[in-house]
Design an enzyme around this catalytic site. Sequence first.
Site, PDB file in Angstrom:
ATOM      1  N   ALA A  30       4.583  33.635 -26.670  1.00 46.37           N
ATOM      2  CA  ALA A  30       4.123  34.858 -27.325  1.00 46.37           C
ATOM      3  C   ALA A  30       4.626  36.031 -26.505  1.00 46.37           C
ATOM      4  O   ALA A  30       4.663  35.974 -25.269  1.00 46.37           O
ATOM      5  CB  ALA A  30       2.604  34.885 -27.423  1.00 46.37           C
ATOM      6  N   TYR A  31       5.004  37.099 -27.191  1.00 46.64           N
ATOM      7  CA  TYR A  31       5.619  38.253 -26.541  1.00 46.64           C
ATOM      8  C   TYR A  31       4.696  39.460 -26.587  1.00 46.64           C
ATOM      9  O   TYR A  31       4.148  39.794 -27.632  1.00 46.64           O
ATOM     10  CB  TYR A  31       6.977  38.554 -27.186  1.00 46.64           C
ATOM     11  CG  TYR A  31       7.937  37.440 -26.871  1.00 46.64           C
ATOM     12  CD1 TYR A  31       8.750  37.506 -25.758  1.00 46.64           C
ATOM     13  CD2 TYR A  31       7.962  36.280 -27.634  1.00 46.64           C
ATOM     14  CE1 TYR A  31       9.594  36.458 -25.423  1.00 46.64           C
ATOM     15  CE2 TYR A  31       8.794  35.227 -27.308  1.00 46.64           C
ATOM     16  CZ  TYR A  31       9.608  35.318 -26.200  1.00 46.64           C
ATOM     17  OH  TYR A  31      10.430  34.273 -25.857  1.00 46.64           O
TER      18      TYR A  31
END
Length: 166
Positions: A30-31
């Site tokens: 996840a960014y």
Amino acid sequence: MTNLEIERKFTVADDWRVPAGAPSGDLRQAYLSPPGAGSEIRVRAKGTTRVMTVKAADVGGDPLVRREVEFPIADEVFEQLWALAGEDRLSKRRWSVPIDGATAVVDVYEGELAGLRVVEVEFDSVEAARAFRPPEWFGEELTGDPAWSNRELAARAFPGGRMPRP
């Protein structure tokens, strides 16, 4: 501690098959940084390991090299950050394939990116990266193309508004 990541990235030829006995594992990423930011901030789950990673272009501007800082985080912290990332997430199976004294990692994406396959090879030096001759099952080189970064893929920020060809 800051490390350098020296790698080249390619598509995978259509006729490639996973070699028998090649180890693999599932990854979730996840960014937390926006697409196009100067630095990439992500969290990753691989097996029971949870890490946070910050990546940035190398000062010299060489597309083969990025600065990288990675450290373990607790499961609870990972889950909180995972939730904060919203839709900027991806999942994939990563296969490790030995090639000519190195290891190629083949990512086979899942979910909205299903069908997409890329391969990366990390090196100890820029010279080794430049001297590398990809095997026949490697396709088009993607090194340095920001549209093919996992960060951009997670945001579904595809070149021309559509998914890159698998």
